[in-house]
Design an enzyme around this catalytic site. Structure first.
Site, PDB file in Angstrom:
ATOM      1  CE1 TYR A   1     -49.981 -15.390 -49.947  1.00  8.82           C
ATOM      2  CE2 TYR A   1     -49.766 -17.424 -48.794  1.00  8.82           C
ATOM      3  CZ  TYR A   1     -49.622 -16.996 -49.751  1.00  8.82           C
ATOM      4  OH  TYR A   1     -49.403 -17.524 -51.089  1.00  8.82           O
TER       5      TYR A   1
ATOM      6  CB  CYS B   1     -82.106  -7.435 -39.789  1.00  8.53           C
ATOM      7  SG  CYS B   1     -81.672  -5.984 -40.925  1.00  8.53           S
TER       8      CYS B   1
ATOM      9  CB  CYS C   1     -77.771 -11.397 -43.341  1.00 11.19           C
ATOM     10  SG  CYS C   1     -76.659 -10.555 -42.087  1.00 11.19           S
TER      11      CYS C   1
ATOM     12  CD  GLN D   1     -59.707 -13.732 -40.040  1.00  9.90           C
ATOM     13  OE1 GLN D   1     -61.032 -13.329 -40.434  1.00  9.90           O
ATOM     14  NE2 GLN D   1     -59.049 -14.605 -40.505  1.00  9.90           N
TER      15      GLN D   1
ATOM     16  CB  CYS E   1     -61.372 -16.090 -46.549  1.00  7.06           C
ATOM     17  SG  CYS E   1     -60.568 -15.099 -47.716  1.00  7.06           S
TER      18      CYS E   1
ATOM     19  CB  CYS F   1     -79.401  -5.718 -46.130  1.00 10.36           C
ATOM     20  SG  CYS F   1     -77.880  -5.169 -45.768  1.00 10.36           S
TER      21      CYS F   1
ATOM     22  CB  CYS G   1     -75.487  -3.719 -39.187  1.00 11.02           C
ATOM     23  SG  CYS G   1     -74.801  -5.220 -40.065  1.00 11.02           S
TER      24      CYS G   1
ATOM     25  CD  GLU H   1     -49.105  -9.122 -45.595  1.00  9.65           C
ATOM     26  OE1 GLU H   1     -49.465  -8.573 -46.302  1.00  9.65           O
ATOM     27  OE2 GLU H   1     -49.429 -10.124 -45.236  1.00  9.65           O
TER      28      GLU H   1
END
Length: 542
Positions: free
Chosen positions: A386, A177, A186, A355, A492, A183, A274, A410
Site C-alpha cells: 500500500y 474557534c 474538531c 499524510q 488510520c 463545525c 480553520c 500500490e
C-alpha cells in the site's frame, strides 16, 4: 427533566407509507453493515452496550439492551425534519465517550414517548440512549432529541450545565474557534492536550478490547496504546476540503462555504478560517471564498443545488536555482505538489494520498527506525505494501544496507509513477535499489515481478499502511507464508487494525509459524479531533 411539545402529533397515511419506505432502506443498509464487524454502526452498538453497563452501575439498575430499543413508531415520528416533535431533555449526565468523540447519556422514554407510540406499549423502565456531539464524560447537559435509530437517538447540545464545575474535565476557555460548537471538524478543543491524548489511548485500548482482547493480556498494560503527541496542536493540517452548494436564490451573504454541521439536519458551517489548517491554506481560503461568491452569480440553472468541493493543499514552493523554499497553498488544478520530510523530497499530484500533518511524520519514522535497529542490521529488504507515492519506502531506505532493496506496490498507477519519480529525485537507484509496481497488495507475494526480485522473507521488513477498511484475509495469509522478520502495521483505523491482527494470530495458530506483537503505539496526527493513528510492530519468533 425532559419536556414534550406537539404531544398530539399524528401524521397522515401518506406520511406513514413514507416512514415505512425509509425505515426499510435504513434496515437494508444496517444489514449490509453487519457484514463488517468494524463498521461504524457495529462499533457504536458495542459502545452502547458498554455505556449501558456504565449506566446500570451508576444508577444501580438492570436495564437491558432491548430496553433501549426504539419502537418503529417512535423512529418514524422523529424521522422528518419539517414536523419532528420538539423534545427537550433538561438534565442528562454524559457517562460514556464514543470513538467518534461523542458523549452518551440516557433519557427515560416515559418522559416523552407516550404520544408517539401505540397504546399499550410498555415504555416504563425503558430508556433512550442519546448520542451527543461536543460533550465529554462528566458533562451534565441540556439537549434536544433528534433523529431516532434502532438503539439510540441523535441529540443536539443546547447547553452544558456544569461547564465551570470540577465534575467535568471541560475547559471552554481553551476553545479557539468561533465555529467550534457548530463545525464537525474538531471534537476536543475544550479539553487539555493531555486529556485528548488519554481519550485517544482509550480508543486504542477499546479497539483491541473489542476485536483482539487476548493481546491486552500479553502486553504491558501501562504502556499499551500510549499516544505520542504532536508538536503543533493547531495550524498543522496541510489539506482542507471545504464545500458548498450553489443556492437557488444567489445572495453572497447566504452562501455558506465550509465543513459539515455537527447537526446533520443543518447546512454547511460557513468558515472564514480553520484553526487546525496551516496559515497558507487559510490565506487561500479567504481568496477562494471571495472568488466563488462572485462566480456563483453566473451559474447556470442546472448547476443550482449541487454540492461542490474545494481542494486546498499546503506544500513547498521551491526556487529551482537556489533551492530556497516557502510554504504555499495549491488547488486541484495544480499539477505537482512538493513536500520535504527530513532529507527526502516527495512530489505528487494534489489528489494523491500524502499524510496531512508533516510535524508528526518525523517522530513516526524515528519510532519505526528504532524497531528496525533492534534487528542488529539483519534486514536486507523492505517491502512497502500500500506504498502510495513511496513515502515509507524512501524515508526508511537508509535503514536498509546498500546491497539491499526497497520494493513497493500500490493499486494506483499514477501514485506508482510518482513513487518511482520520487526515488530518482532523491538519488536512489531504480530499479536496482528501489522498485515500485502497480498492482493489488492482496496478490503482491504472488506477483511475478516481486518473485523475480529475489527478496526473501527471512531478511525482510514489511510495511503495511492500508486504507481505513484495513487489510484482507488473502493478504494476511500470503504475509504469513512470506515470513518476514518484522512487520510494521500503520493504521488510520485502529479497529480494523485490531481485527486484522486478531485474524493474523488465528491464521498462525493453524501452522508452525509464530509472531509476537512487540508494541502498539498511537500517534496524534490530528490534535483537537477524534482521530488517532496507530503503529503495531510484530516480530517473527525463531
Amino acid at each position: 427533566m425532559p419536556t414534550a411539545k406537539n404531544e398530539q402529533y399524528q401524521g397522515p397515511e401518506r406520511r406513514e407509507r413514507s416512514v415505512l419506505k425509509k425505515l426499510k432502506k435504513v434496515n437494508k443498509k444496517k444489514k449490509r453493515d453487519t457484514d463488517d464487524h468494524t463498521s461504524r454502526a457495529n462499533i457504536l452498538f458495542l459502545e452502547l452496550e458498554e455505556a449501558l453497563s456504565t449506566f446500570n452501575s451508576v444508577k444501580n439498575t438492570n436495564v437491558l439492551i432491548n430496553d433501549i430499543q426504539n419502537p418503529t413508531e417512535l423512529m418514524g415520528n422523529f424521522m422528518f425534519t419539517r414536523d419532528r416533535p420538539t423534545i427537550i431533555a433538561d438534565s442528562v449526565d454524559i457517562l460514556y465517550q464514543t470513538s467518534e468523540g461523542d458523549g452518551i447519556g440516557f433519557v427515560p422514554k416515559s418522559m416523552y414517548a407516550s404520544p408517539f407510540v401505540e397504546e399499550g406499549d410498555d415504555i416504563f423502565n425503558k430508556f433512550t440512549a442519546v448520542v451527543v456531539p461536543k460533550t465529554i464524560v462528566g458533562d451534565k447537559v441540556k439537549i434536544k432529541l433528534n433523529m431516532h435509530h434502532q438503539f439510540y437517538s441523535e441529540a443536539v447540545l443546547l447547553q452544558v450545565l456544569n461547564s465551570n464545575s470540577r465534575s467535568t474535565p471541560r475547559k471552554d476557555t481553551l476553545v479557539v474557534c468561533q465555529k467550534f460548537e457548530e463545525c464537525s471538524g474538531c471534537q476536543f478543543q475544550m479539553l487539555s492536550y493531555d486529556k485528548q491524548l488519554q481519550l485517544k489511548r482509550d480508543t486504542i485500548v477499546k479497539a483491541y478490547r473489542f476485536f483482539y482482547p487476548e493481546l491486552l493480556g500479553e502486553l504491558d498494560q501501562s504502556e499499551f496504546g500510549k499516544v505520542i503527541g504532536c508538536e503543533n496542536q493547531y495550524a498543522y493540517r496541510t489539506k482542507l476540503t471545504p464545500h458548498y452548494k450553489v443556492p437557488r436564490v444567489i445572495k453572497n451573504e447566504t452562501l455558506s462555504i465550509g465543513l459539515n454541521h455537527v447537526n446533520p439536519t443543518m447546512q454547511v458551517v460557513d468558515l472564514e478560517s480553520c484553526a487546525i489548517a496551516t496559515p497558507s491554506i487559510n490565506r487561500a481560503l479567504t481568496i477562494t471564498r471571495k472568488k466563488i461568491k462572485e462566480e456563483v452569480k453566473n451559474e447556470p440553472l442546472e448547476a443550482q443545488g449541487r454540492q461542490r468541493t474545494i481542494l486546498l493543499r499546503d506544500g513547498l514552493r521551491m526556487n529551482k536555482e537556489t533551492g530556497e523554499h516557502t510554504r504555499a497553498c495549491y488547488g486541484e488544478s495544480s499539477k505537482v505538489m512538493t513536500e520535504k520530510v527530513e532529507d527526502f523530497v516527495f512530489q505528487f499530484d494534489p489528489s494523491s494520498f500524502f499524510q496531512n500533518n508533516n510535524s508528526i511524520l518525523i517522530p513516526v519514522l524515528e519510532y519505526i527506525k528504532y524497531h528496525i535497529g533492534l534487528g542488529a542490521k539483519s534486514y536486507k529488504y523492505l517491502v512497502d505494501t500500500y506504498c502510495g507515492v513511496g513515502f515509507f519506502g524512501i524515508s526508511l531506505s537508509k535503514s536498509i544496507p546498500k546491497e539491499g532493496k526497497v520494493f513497493g506496490i500500490e493499486l494506483s498507477e499514477r501514485s506508482i509513477n510518482f513513487a518511482t519519480h520520487n526515488a530518482m529525485l532523491n538519488g536512489l537507484e531504480v530499479p536496482k535499489r528501489m522498485q515500485f509496481i502497480s498492482g493489488s497488495a492482496d496478490s503482491m507475494f504472488k506477483n511475478e515481478e516481486f518473485l523475480n526480485s529475489g527478496i526473501k522473507g527471512k531478511e525482510s521488513i514489511v510495511i503495511m499502511d492500508p486504507s481505513r477498511k484495513g487489510s484482507t484475509e488473502s493478504f494476511m495469509r500470503q504475509l504469513l507464508e512470506f515470513k518476514p522478520k518484522l512487520i510494521i502495521y500503520v493504521s488510520c483505523n485502529v479497529f480494523t487494525q485490531a481485527r486484522d491482527l486478531s485474524l493474523f494470530n488465528k491464521l498462525q495458530e493453524e501452522g508452525s509459524i509464530s509472531y509476537r506483537v512487540r508494541d502498539v503505539v498511537g500517534f496524534d496526527f490530528f490534535p483537537q479531533t477524534k482521530h488517532v493513528e496507530t503503529v503495531a510492530v510484530l516480530e517473527l519468533l525463531d
